[in-house]
Design a protein around this motif. Structure first.
Motif, PDB file in Angstrom:
ATOM      1  N   UNK A 158       0.831  -1.199   0.000  1.00 15.38           N
ATOM      2  CA  UNK A 158       0.000   0.000   0.000  1.00 15.38           C
ATOM      3  C   UNK A 158       0.869   1.253   0.000  1.00 15.38           C
ATOM      4  N   UNK A 159       1.932   1.243   0.798  1.00 12.84           N
ATOM      5  CA  UNK A 159       2.831   2.395   0.875  1.00 12.84           C
ATOM      6  C   UNK A 159       3.432   2.717  -0.488  1.00 12.84           C
ATOM      7  N   UNK A 160       3.798   1.688  -1.210  1.00 13.43           N
ATOM      8  CA  UNK A 160       4.424   1.869  -2.524  1.00 13.43           C
ATOM      9  C   UNK A 160       3.416   2.291  -3.592  1.00 13.43           C
ATOM     10  N   UNK A 161       2.221   1.685  -3.587  1.00 14.17           N
ATOM     11  CA  UNK A 161       1.271   1.884  -4.679  1.00 14.17           C
ATOM     12  C   UNK A 161       0.112   2.823  -4.369  1.00 14.17           C
ATOM     13  N   UNK A 162      -0.169   3.069  -3.101  1.00 15.82           N
ATOM     14  CA  UNK A 162      -1.236   3.987  -2.679  1.00 15.82           C
ATOM     15  C   UNK A 162      -2.577   3.707  -3.366  1.00 15.82           C
TER      16      UNK A 162
END
Length: 147
Positions: free
Chosen positions: A125-129
């Protein structure tokens, strides 16, 4: 989402070829969040495309059976595994906001579901939002809530 809903939405998109999800929800008296979940799921498995210029989804048939495509989705398979192993715990559910904890490999991820946005503390999630779909932790929480 129940599999029969996915099948119905697939049939609807085939019959209409292209549609605006907001107009579909309004015209059919459906919950917009459910329509967004359905279109997101069909997009994730390759049965819907999205035209940014027209703000419409369009039907796209891949040469696979829908049931086969669903089994190939690694995040969905991982979410089901998390549920089967009892690694998802709802901490609070006020209707508009759900807080959950999902046990990972040596770490616990916090998942927050709100009306306007879903969030997770994992690397995916942090990488792809959310740009490449939801993470397995959010999927697991949503599946648990749907039961």
């Amino acid at each position: 989402m129940p599999e029969n809903w996915v099948e119905l939405m697939d049939s609807y998109s085939y019959a209409n070829q292209e549609f605006n999800p907001t107009l579909l929800a309004v015209n059919e008296g459906l919950d917009l969040k459910k329509v967004e979940n359905l279109t997101g799921r069909l997009s994730a498995i390759g049965l819907l495309g999205f035209d940014l210029d027209d703000n419409n989804f369009f039907y796209r048939r891949l040469p696979f059976k829908t049931s086969r495509i669903l089994t190939l989705n690694p995040r969905l398979k991982d979410a089901e595994k998390l549920l089967a192993e009892g690694k998802v715990q709802i901490k609070s559910n006020t209707g508009n906001r759900v807080e959950a904890e999902v046990e990972g490999s040596g770490v616990h991820h916090m998942v927050l579901l709100e009306a306007d946005q879903d969030r997770c503390t994992c690397m995916w999630f942090s990488k792809n939002q959310g740009e490449r779909g939801v993470c397995k932790h959010i999927l697991a929480v949503k599946k648990l809530l749907a039961k």
